[in-house]
Design a protein around this motif. Structure first.
Motif, short mmCIF file in Angstrom:
data_model
loop_
_atom_site.label_atom_id
_atom_site.label_comp_id
_atom_site.label_asym_id
_atom_site.label_seq_id
_atom_site.Cartn_x
_atom_site.Cartn_y
_atom_site.Cartn_z
N ASN A 53 0.72 -1.08 0.01
CA ASN A 53 -0.01 -0.09 -0.02
C ASN A 53 1.02 1.37 0.00
O ASN A 53 0.63 2.33 0.48
CB ASN A 53 -0.87 0.05 1.23
N ARG A 54 2.13 1.14 -0.59
CA ARG A 54 2.95 2.20 -0.65
C ARG A 54 2.52 3.55 -1.58
O ARG A 54 3.00 4.54 -1.44
CB ARG A 54 4.26 1.87 -0.94
N ALA A 55 1.76 3.10 -2.55
CA ALA A 55 1.44 3.89 -3.47
C ALA A 55 0.09 4.47 -3.16
O ALA A 55 -0.66 5.35 -3.89
CB ALA A 55 1.36 3.29 -4.91
N GLY A 56 -0.59 4.32 -1.96
CA GLY A 56 -1.87 4.82 -1.69
C GLY A 56 -2.93 3.95 -2.18
O GLY A 56 -4.18 4.28 -1.90
N SER A 57 -2.76 3.04 -3.06
CA SER A 57 -3.80 1.93 -3.47
C SER A 57 -3.27 0.72 -3.10
O SER A 57 -2.48 0.18 -3.66
CB SER A 57 -4.21 2.10 -4.86
N ALA A 58 -4.12 0.01 -2.19
CA ALA A 58 -3.27 -1.31 -1.87
C ALA A 58 -3.44 -2.32 -2.98
O ALA A 58 -4.58 -2.43 -3.63
CB ALA A 58 -4.02 -2.23 -0.59
N MET A 59 -2.10 -3.07 -3.16
CA MET A 59 -1.99 -4.06 -4.06
C MET A 59 -2.06 -5.35 -3.48
O MET A 59 -1.12 -5.51 -2.79
CB MET A 59 -0.72 -3.94 -5.00
N VAL A 60 -2.84 -6.36 -3.61
CA VAL A 60 -2.84 -7.53 -3.21
C VAL A 60 -2.58 -8.66 -4.00
O VAL A 60 -3.15 -8.81 -4.97
CB VAL A 60 -4.37 -8.00 -2.15
N THR A 61 -1.47 -9.51 -3.49
CA THR A 61 -0.89 -10.41 -4.35
C THR A 61 -1.02 -11.74 -3.72
O THR A 61 -0.36 -12.07 -2.33
CB THR A 61 0.50 -10.13 -4.79
N ASP A 62 -1.38 -12.89 -4.21
CA ASP A 62 -1.50 -14.12 -3.55
C ASP A 62 0.04 -14.74 -3.63
O ASP A 62 0.89 -14.46 -4.79
CB ASP A 62 -2.34 -15.14 -4.23
N GLY A 63 0.56 -15.44 -2.49
CA GLY A 63 1.56 -16.14 -2.67
C GLY A 63 2.89 -15.41 -1.76
O GLY A 63 2.53 -14.16 -1.31
#
Length: 107
Positions: A53-63
């Motif tokens: 969430n460093r860019a202000g929009s949480a990116m969620v990645t499996d694994g």
């Protein structure tokens, strides 16, 4: 001072019943001797989810965060008078769980 003892594993297998029993004995001794703070085992890396969430929009990645043969299988947080005591306890923990361990002090 508190130390993190990280358990490093390189197989997809879980602890054997004998390893579990040895870990229980080690945990009991840590508690009896006043070194115990907290400990836990972790599920396999394929159950991990990474969140950025460093860019202000949480990116969620499996694994897992890292693709590696070795992974963090569990940990102990201990209280020890100094690094020498922590290293001695870590050596005993490594023997109990039959895995490599890494010792790091908390800041």
């Amino acid at each position: 001072m508190q130390y993190l003892i990280s358990v490093i594993h390189d197989q997809a297998t879980l602890a054997t019943p004998e390893e579990d029993a040895a870990i229980d004995v080690f945990n009991d001794r840590l508690q009896t001797d006043g070194h115990w703070v907290f400990a836990g085992g972790l599920a396999s890396p394929d159950t991990a989810t990474v969140i950025d969430n460093r860019a202000g929009s949480a990116m969620v990645t499996d694994g897992p965060f890292l693709e590696s043969k070795e992974y963090l299988a569990g940990f102990w947080i201990i209280e020890a008078a100094d690094l020498d005591v922590a290293l001695r306890l870590a050596a005993e923990g490594s023997k109990a769980c039959n895995r490599k361990v890494e010792v790091r002090p908390f800041q």
